[in-house]
Design an enzyme around this catalytic site. Structure first.
Site: not given
Length: 289
Positions: A96, A99-100, A104, A117, A121
């Site tokens: 988790d 991936d962010g 970016r 996402d 969660d």
């Protein structure tokens, strides 16, 4: 025919030329700070997307699918193999945080990825809480309350973000809520609280399987320096004690998020009702005339 001063002649049509139609793919309207695309156009675009820019195949979204698979496998082992379950669940949660950053770094941020996402969660945590409800039947109502709070607060927060035209549910300004602003805009705080919350629930899960006290796994010289009550605990129990305050903080934030989202939605309702009354007050005099 009309003749201009320079002697050149220019033919004028008796009817104005028809305006060029805007292609369907450009049917976009403004709403707040975001562009709103017609739903049918969006479906057509998603169906016709090319392999070179297929949002479903963006790297962060592939990581998201991996998280779903790992979480599903952890649920499969949850009732009889705690080691596999904890390992798979932990990897799914750690991804988790990846991936962010991938989105970016690769320029592949997407609304689909953000929702994927969040849904992942919510679902993984809720499934673990469902198991804890059966493992600790005396606290089943508490776990059910946490599931309901988690889903309702995030759903209402996401919906309030959409109706106010925000590009992301994480774009919370400090004048709306300083708590939510600090939670969503500081990546370290977000990771620490989310990780601590998951660790608390995982610790409760492991407490049902591990009964060996700490004293049995520590060297005697080290154990002699620790308090007696601590030596009688298991490692999962210690982890639960250390992360309980983080879990409590996370759920306080959920309450704040639910309350702020409710106020935003009520405010939007009041603004729309006021606009409708103003519109009615201007239409009625025109009808009387």
């Amino acid at each position: 025919m009309t003749r201009h001063s320079n002697g050149s002649a220019r033919t004028q049509s008796s009817t104005p030329a028809p305006r060029a139609r805007t292609p369907i793919k450009h049917k976009i309207r403004r709403r707040g700070s975001i562009d709103v695309v017609d739903a049918k156009v969006a479906v057509d675009l998603a169906t016709a997307q090319s392999y070179s820019e297929n949002v479903f195949l963006f790297v962060p979204n592939l990581i998201g699918y991996t998280r779903v698979i790992l979480a599903g496998l952890s649920l499969h082992f949850m009732s009889y193999h705690p080691r596999y379950c904890t390992l798979l669940y932990g990897i799914s949660c750690l991804l988790d945080a990846v991936d962010g950053q991938a989105a970016r770094a690769l320029g592949q941020t997407s609304k689909f990825g953000a929702v994927l996402d969040m849904v992942t969660d919510r679902c993984t945590t809720s499934c673990l809480l469902c198991y804890l409800s059966s493992a600790y039947p005396s606290y089943a109502i508490l776990f059910q309350f946490l599931i309901a709070l988690d889903f309702s607060s995030h759903y209402m927060h996401m919906y309030s973000s959409l109706v106010t035209g925000s590009r992301s549910h994480k774009l919370v300004t400090s004048d709306v809520s300083r708590i939510l602003w600090y939670y969503y805009n500081d990546s370290r705080t977000l990771f620490f609280i989310c990780a601590g919350n998951e660790l608390f629930f995982v610790a409760l899960y492991l407490m049902k399987w591990i009964q060996t006290p700490i004293s049995a796994s520590l060297p005697t010289p080290l154990a002699s320096h620790l308090p007696v009550f601590l030596l009688s605990l298991t490692w999962p129990a210690v982890m639960a004690i250390l992360t309980f305050s983080v879990c409590l903080t996370k759920n306080v934030i959920n309450v704040v998020q639910l309350w702020k989202a409710s106020k935003i939605l009520v405010g939007v309702d009041l603004a729309e009702r006021a606009a409708a009354r103003e519109c009615d007050s201007t239409v009625k005099p025109e009808k009387e005339d």
